[in-house]
Write a protein that holds these residues in place. Structure first.
Motif, PDB file in Angstrom:
ATOM      1  N   GLU A  78      20.204  19.157 -10.436  1.00 11.01           N
ATOM      2  CA  GLU A  78      21.450  18.427 -10.586  1.00 11.01           C
ATOM      3  C   GLU A  78      21.221  16.959 -10.232  1.00 11.01           C
ATOM      4  O   GLU A  78      20.140  16.571  -9.782  1.00 11.01           O
ATOM      5  CB  GLU A  78      22.522  19.044  -9.684  1.00 11.01           C
ATOM      6  N   GLU A  79      22.261  16.157 -10.405  1.00  9.10           N
ATOM      7  CA  GLU A  79      22.123  14.719 -10.173  1.00  9.10           C
ATOM      8  C   GLU A  79      21.662  14.413  -8.750  1.00  9.10           C
ATOM      9  O   GLU A  79      20.843  13.518  -8.525  1.00  9.10           O
ATOM     10  CB  GLU A  79      23.451  14.014 -10.462  1.00  9.10           C
ATOM     11  N   LEU A 143      16.889  19.661 -22.171  1.00  8.26           N
ATOM     12  CA  LEU A 143      17.450  18.431 -21.606  1.00  8.26           C
ATOM     13  C   LEU A 143      16.435  17.290 -21.672  1.00  8.26           C
ATOM     14  O   LEU A 143      16.802  16.133 -21.929  1.00  8.26           O
ATOM     15  CB  LEU A 143      17.889  18.677 -20.161  1.00  8.26           C
ATOM     16  N   GLU A 147      17.097  13.874 -23.530  1.00  4.90           N
ATOM     17  CA  GLU A 147      16.917  12.558 -22.915  1.00  4.90           C
ATOM     18  C   GLU A 147      16.019  11.680 -23.779  1.00  4.90           C
ATOM     19  O   GLU A 147      16.242  10.471 -23.895  1.00  4.90           O
ATOM     20  CB  GLU A 147      16.313  12.709 -21.518  1.00  4.90           C
ATOM     21  N   ASP A 156      23.365   6.961 -23.239  1.00  4.91           N
ATOM     22  CA  ASP A 156      23.300   7.796 -22.043  1.00  4.91           C
ATOM     23  C   ASP A 156      23.625   9.227 -22.457  1.00  4.91           C
ATOM     24  O   ASP A 156      24.703   9.488 -22.990  1.00  4.91           O
ATOM     25  CB  ASP A 156      24.310   7.300 -21.006  1.00  4.91           C
ATOM     26  N   LYS A 158      24.451  11.812 -20.775  1.00 11.76           N
ATOM     27  CA  LYS A 158      25.620  12.381 -20.099  1.00 11.76           C
ATOM     28  C   LYS A 158      26.914  12.084 -20.852  1.00 11.76           C
ATOM     29  O   LYS A 158      27.843  12.892 -20.835  1.00 11.76           O
ATOM     30  CB  LYS A 158      25.725  11.827 -18.670  1.00 11.76           C
ATOM     31  N   ASP A 159      26.974  10.933 -21.498  1.00 15.64           N
ATOM     32  CA  ASP A 159      28.191  10.520 -22.197  1.00 15.64           C
ATOM     33  C   ASP A 159      28.178  10.883 -23.677  1.00 15.64           C
ATOM     34  O   ASP A 159      29.161  10.652 -24.376  1.00 15.64           O
ATOM     35  CB  ASP A 159      28.387   9.004 -22.049  1.00 15.64           C
ATOM     36  N   SER A 161      26.873  14.116 -25.126  1.00 11.85           N
ATOM     37  CA  SER A 161      26.301  15.455 -25.148  1.00 11.85           C
ATOM     38  C   SER A 161      27.372  16.488 -25.489  1.00 11.85           C
ATOM     39  O   SER A 161      28.458  16.458 -24.922  1.00 11.85           O
ATOM     40  CB  SER A 161      25.690  15.766 -23.771  1.00 11.85           C
TER      41      SER A 161
END
Length: 241
Positions: A78-79, A143, A147, A156, A158-159, A161
């Motif tokens: 995770e982050e 992932l 990326e 990005d 995350k934005d 997906s």
């Protein structure tokens, strides 16, 4: 070189032992949950971690305290785990990757190049399949490939997906990167990255036939990392890409 294994009882454990010996290095030993991590690190030149996200903080802290480099192949991070890795990399060499396969590393480079050269009218979809025992989805490799595609597009992930489509989701969001996960049988790992436009598709595929490829790549990464200064690294740097 003495290579220690964190997560030695897992599916990658024996494959790593075999790869270490085959490459002419010494297996320094292995630990699992509640094992003597400090003792293993003390007798190792470099560590390879294929355990679980829950134990990563302890592994990083112990490696930093001993000044030992670590290769992290654990997926499902995770982050907050990446913040921990960044912090540790200020003091020791750390290589983190969603896949240690040399073939997947090359695939990621190709995906990034294709995403950079093709316009946004080419939709990007990533399909992955693994054995029925895998607990995280999308896979770390999917992932990683996402990326790479996002980097090529300059966005990005995350934005941009799309995951787990179900029901009436509406039309596909232009520019997003889609993910689909399949689970079943004993599949070591299949990954397909599709670039789809009007009337044509490009498909880039990697199929893992045996976990030995991950172990072989992890050993190559470990021996390379042991010669580096403190910092955060990836598999593409191992191959000089």
């Amino acid at each position: 070189m003495k290579i220690g294994i964190i997560g030695s009882a897992g599916r990658m454990g024996q494959a790593l032992v075999d790869a270490i010996v085959a490459d002419g290095h010494e297996h320094a030993g292995g630990v699992d949950k509640d094992g003597d991590l400090a003792s293993l690190i003390a007798v190792s030149d470099v560590l390879v971690d294929f355990s679980s996200p829950n134990g990563l903080e302890a592994s990083l802290d112990a490696c930093v305290a001993a000044g030992k480099p670590i290769v992290i192949g654990t997926t499902g991070l995770e982050e907050r785990h990446h913040f921990l890795i960044d912090d540790a990399a200020r003091d020791i060499p750390v290589l983190q990757t969603g896949n240690t396969s040399l073939g997947v590393t090359m695939l990621a480079a190709l995906v990034e190049q294709a995403a950079r050269q093709l316009g946004e009218d080419w939709d990007i979809e990533i399909l992955e399949m693994h054995h029925r025992h895998k607990v995280d989805a999308p896979s770390g490799t999917a992932l990683l490939l996402g990326e790479a595609a996002a980097k090529g597009r300059g966005i990005d992930l995350k934005d941009h997906s799309d995951r787990g489509r179900d029901g009436i989701t509406g039309a596909r969001t232009s520019g997003n990167i889609g993910f689909a996960s399949l689970r079943g049988g004993s599949v070591a790992g299949d990954h397909l990255v599709m670039f789809a436009s009007e009337n044509e598709r490009i498909e880039l595929v990697h199929r893992a036939e045996n976990r030995a490829i991950f172990a072989k790549g992890a050993v190559k990464a470990a021996t390379w990392l042991a010669r580096q200064k403190a910092g955060r690294y990836n598999m593409q740097e191992v191959l000089g890409l």
